[in-house]
Design an enzyme around this catalytic site. Structure first.
Site, PDB file in Angstrom:
ATOM      1  N   SER A 147       0.866  -1.181   0.000  1.00  0.00           N
ATOM      2  CA  SER A 147       0.000   0.000   0.000  1.00  0.00           C
ATOM      3  C   SER A 147       0.903   1.232   0.000  1.00  0.00           C
ATOM      4  O   SER A 147       0.986   1.967   0.967  1.00  0.00           O
ATOM      5  CB  SER A 147      -0.931  -0.007   1.217  1.00  0.00           C
TER       6      SER A 147
ATOM      7  N   GLN B 133      -6.808  -1.699   6.900  1.00  0.00           N
ATOM      8  CA  GLN B 133      -5.638  -2.555   6.653  1.00  0.00           C
ATOM      9  C   GLN B 133      -5.072  -3.222   7.910  1.00  0.00           C
ATOM     10  O   GLN B 133      -4.648  -4.366   7.869  1.00  0.00           O
ATOM     11  CB  GLN B 133      -4.554  -1.704   5.993  1.00  0.00           C
ATOM     12  N   GLU B 134      -5.049  -2.467   9.032  1.00  0.00           N
ATOM     13  CA  GLU B 134      -4.360  -3.010  10.211  1.00  0.00           C
ATOM     14  C   GLU B 134      -5.127  -2.726  11.498  1.00  0.00           C
ATOM     15  O   GLU B 134      -5.532  -1.597  11.745  1.00  0.00           O
ATOM     16  CB  GLU B 134      -2.952  -2.401  10.327  1.00  0.00           C
TER      17      GLU B 134
ATOM     18  N   GLU C 184       1.320  -9.410   7.082  1.00  0.00           N
ATOM     19  CA  GLU C 184       2.102  -8.972   8.244  1.00  0.00           C
ATOM     20  C   GLU C 184       1.889  -9.887   9.451  1.00  0.00           C
ATOM     21  O   GLU C 184       2.205  -9.527  10.580  1.00  0.00           O
ATOM     22  CB  GLU C 184       1.779  -7.512   8.575  1.00  0.00           C
TER      23      GLU C 184
ATOM     24  N   ASP D 142      -4.448   1.196  11.384  1.00  0.00           N
ATOM     25  CA  ASP D 142      -3.970   1.828  10.158  1.00  0.00           C
ATOM     26  C   ASP D 142      -5.052   1.584   9.121  1.00  0.00           C
ATOM     27  O   ASP D 142      -5.241   0.459   8.644  1.00  0.00           O
ATOM     28  CB  ASP D 142      -2.636   1.211   9.698  1.00  0.00           C
TER      29      ASP D 142
ATOM     30  N   GLU E 145      -3.655   5.696  12.014  1.00  0.00           N
ATOM     31  CA  GLU E 145      -2.753   6.008  10.905  1.00  0.00           C
ATOM     32  C   GLU E 145      -3.561   6.074   9.610  1.00  0.00           C
ATOM     33  O   GLU E 145      -4.464   5.260   9.402  1.00  0.00           O
ATOM     34  CB  GLU E 145      -1.695   4.898  10.832  1.00  0.00           C
TER      35      GLU E 145
ATOM     36  N   ASP F 129       1.350   8.292   7.128  1.00  0.00           N
ATOM     37  CA  ASP F 129       2.237   7.363   6.424  1.00  0.00           C
ATOM     38  C   ASP F 129       2.298   7.785   4.955  1.00  0.00           C
ATOM     39  O   ASP F 129       3.230   8.487   4.544  1.00  0.00           O
ATOM     40  CB  ASP F 129       1.696   5.926   6.606  1.00  0.00           C
TER      41      ASP F 129
ATOM     42  N   HIS G  67       8.211  -1.318   9.627  1.00  0.00           N
ATOM     43  CA  HIS G  67       8.553  -2.298   8.591  1.00  0.00           C
ATOM     44  C   HIS G  67       7.752  -1.994   7.333  1.00  0.00           C
ATOM     45  O   HIS G  67       6.980  -1.033   7.297  1.00  0.00           O
ATOM     46  CB  HIS G  67       8.195  -3.706   9.097  1.00  0.00           C
ATOM     47  N   ARG G  68       7.877  -2.839   6.307  1.00  0.00           N
ATOM     48  CA  ARG G  68       6.984  -2.827   5.157  1.00  0.00           C
ATOM     49  C   ARG G  68       6.245  -4.164   5.130  1.00  0.00           C
ATOM     50  O   ARG G  68       6.651  -5.126   5.790  1.00  0.00           O
ATOM     51  CB  ARG G  68       7.757  -2.669   3.831  1.00  0.00           C
ATOM     52  N   SER G  69       5.187  -4.214   4.346  1.00  0.00           N
ATOM     53  CA  SER G  69       4.447  -5.488   4.299  1.00  0.00           C
ATOM     54  C   SER G  69       5.279  -6.584   3.629  1.00  0.00           C
ATOM     55  O   SER G  69       5.113  -7.764   3.932  1.00  0.00           O
ATOM     56  CB  SER G  69       3.107  -5.298   3.594  1.00  0.00           C
TER      57      SER G  69
HETATM   58  P1  PGA Z   1       2.975  -1.323   3.206  1.00  0.00           P
HETATM   59  O1  PGA Z   1       2.091  -1.348   4.519  1.00  0.00           O
HETATM   60  O2  PGA Z   1       4.346  -1.709   3.545  1.00  0.00           O
HETATM   61  O3  PGA Z   1       2.260  -2.288   2.298  1.00  0.00           O
HETATM   62  O4  PGA Z   1       2.905   0.096   2.682  1.00  0.00           O
HETATM   63  C1  PGA Z   1       2.498  -0.826   5.747  1.00  0.00           C
HETATM   64  C2  PGA Z   1       1.715   0.390   6.123  1.00  0.00           C
HETATM   65  O5  PGA Z   1       0.852   0.870   5.356  1.00  0.00           O
HETATM   66  O6  PGA Z   1       1.922   0.936   7.191  1.00  0.00           O
HETATM   67 ZN    ZN Z   2       0.340   2.622   6.788  1.00  0.00          ZN
END
Ligand code: PGA
Ligand code: ZN
Length: 438
Positions: free
Chosen positions: A46, A167-168, A209, A246, A297, A324, A377-379
């Site tokens: 994302s 997403q989270e 994740e 998030d 977020e 972000d 981190h990243r996904s």
């Molecule tokens: P991404 O997700 O690494 O896929 O961008 C992490 C986030 O959005 O915080």
């Molecule tokens: Zn994010």
């Protein structure tokens, strides 16, 4: 101080099985030994529109176009040429040379992935040269603060093939007395959640994740079952363990209609809701009133600055509002945010900007303006735990590195456990979110 003698790079796989780079720095022979240090580069799904560019080969005959051979060539060619002979401790100068060799604003010529790999491997080599752990080399003697983990226990959005648009869904064990205890609490809640999901007939497979990815019917039902899991595990929701989200709202914002759309429900032919910016703000506010949420977020999209401003005006004294996609670890966007009253916190992702120096400068700018920072981190991750050391070195006070399973997430937690043990009595554990529930 040893000097960079050679760079090498390898095409490896990230946690999703997509190619990424591992870069290795070798130094010249200093006191009869040469040092070898490596770093691997993560990759997002994302992604923010204004992130530095991740260079992919676009050759359909390899890895569906996702190969990184060009980035590797750039490490071996122009980037090596720019930095060979430099003393490894001159991080700022080296990063500047890397940026100069690329010459573009978004690192699109040589690739932010190629540049970041070199930048991080250089830092590791320099830490080795002075015989210090990475967090101590980067953060000095004052690096003693362990971050509060934001543990992503339910995955949705583009990180999971389920029905959730958000997403989270994260838990924050803010009441734990130490990092090690925060991890224990997190793990116990994670496994209680697994049991509850099973009992209620949901699948317990995990997303990118490491959080569960059940087909829950709504954001609220995910938050409800998490609160239940916290209680059943023996902790107090809010007081001991708060919630964070998030939304990654850029992913479901229609810029033409200026509406936030429940995309997954719409695609499945189910009844769905569309919200204007105002309605999205109202909705987020109502979630914070109903649940012990103290951090949101990307509640609004990266191109909805006005929505962000209104949301911050309304909620910025009550909860942590993390940018972000809207800030992309870039000081230009962060500065605009500070000036316009957008957000009060920034997510820090090394590969959004592409060098260690720019990342550290961004953290410094955020802290000096009263913004909190969350190292992330990243996904798509690797087994590299650089961000664990970075979180301690910058005294960020918070880290977001996934759930309580999948080794590419756990290796960061394990590294932090080791740092806490190494610091012993000098280690501090305090959540830096000033709005944490008490
Ligand atoms: P991404 O997700 O690494 O896929 O961008 C992490 C986030 O959005 O915080
Ligand atoms: Zn994010």
């Amino acid at each position: 101080m040893p000097k960079i003698a050679a760079l090498s790079a390898l095409e490896i796989l990230d946690s999703r099985g997509n190619p990424t780079l591992q870069v290795t720095v070798r130094t010249d022979e200093d006191t009869n030994k040469c040092l070898i240090a490596s770093a691997s580069v993560p990759s997002g799904a994302s992604t923010g529109k204004f992130e530095a560019l991740e260079l992919r080969d676009k050759d359909p005959s390899r890895y569906q176009g996702k190969g990184v051979r060009k980035a590797i060539e750039n490490v071996l060619g122009p980037l090596a040429k720019a930095v060979i002979g430099q003393e490894v401790s001159h991080q700022k100068e080296i990063d500047h040379l890397l940026i100069e060799a690329d010459g573009t604003k978004d690192k699109s010529k040589l690739g932010a992935n190629a540049i970041l790999g070199v930048s991080l491997a250089v830092a590791r080599a320099a830490a080795l040269a002075v015989n210090l752990p990475l967090y101590r080399y980067l953060g000095g003697a004052a690096a003693d603060l362990l971050p509060c983990p934001m543990i992503n226990i339910i995955n949705g959005g583009v990180h999971a093939d389920n029905s959730l648009d958000a997403q989270e869904f994260l838990i924050r064990p803010t009441g734990a007395p130490s990092f090690a205890e925060a991890i224990r609490w997190g793990s116990e809640i994670f496994y209680t959640l697994k049991k509850l999901l099973k009992e209620n007939g949901y699948v317990t497979s995990v997303g990118d994740e490491g959080g569960f990815s059940p087909n829950l019917s709504s954001t609220e039902s995910a938050l409800d079952i998490i609160v239940q899991a916290i209680e059943q595990a023996g902790y107090q929701p809010g007081n001991q363990v708060s919630l964070a989200m998030d939304m990654a709202a850029t992913e479901f914002f229609d810029a033409n209609l200026k509406k936030y759309i429940e995309k997954k429900k719409k695609a499945a032919g189910l009844p769905y809701i569309e919200r204007t910016g105002q309605e999205q703000t109202d909705y987020l506010e109502s979630l914070c009133a109903k649940y012990p949420i103290d951090s949101i977020e990307d509640g609004l999209a990266e191109n909805d600055w006005e929505g962000w401003r209104i949301f911050t005006e309304r909620m910025g004294k009550k909860i942590q509002i993390i940018g972000d996609d809207i800030f992309v670890t870039n000081m230009e966007f962060l500065k605009k945010g500070i000036e316009q009253g957008v957000g009060n916190s920034i997510l820090i992702k090394l590969n959004q900007i592409g060098t260690l120096t720019e990342t550290l400068e961004c953290v410094r700018m955020a802290h000096s303006h009263g913004f909190t920072t969350v190292i992330s981190h990243r996904s798509g991750e690797t087994e590299d735990s650089f961000i664990a050391d970075l979180a301690v070195a910058t005294k960020a006070g918070q880290i977001k590195t996934g759930s309580m399973c999948r080794s590419e997430r756990i290796c960061k937690y394990n590294r932090l456990l080791a740092i806490e043990a190494e610091l012993g009595g000098a280690a501090r554990f305090t959540d830096s979110n000033p709005f944490r529930k008490r």
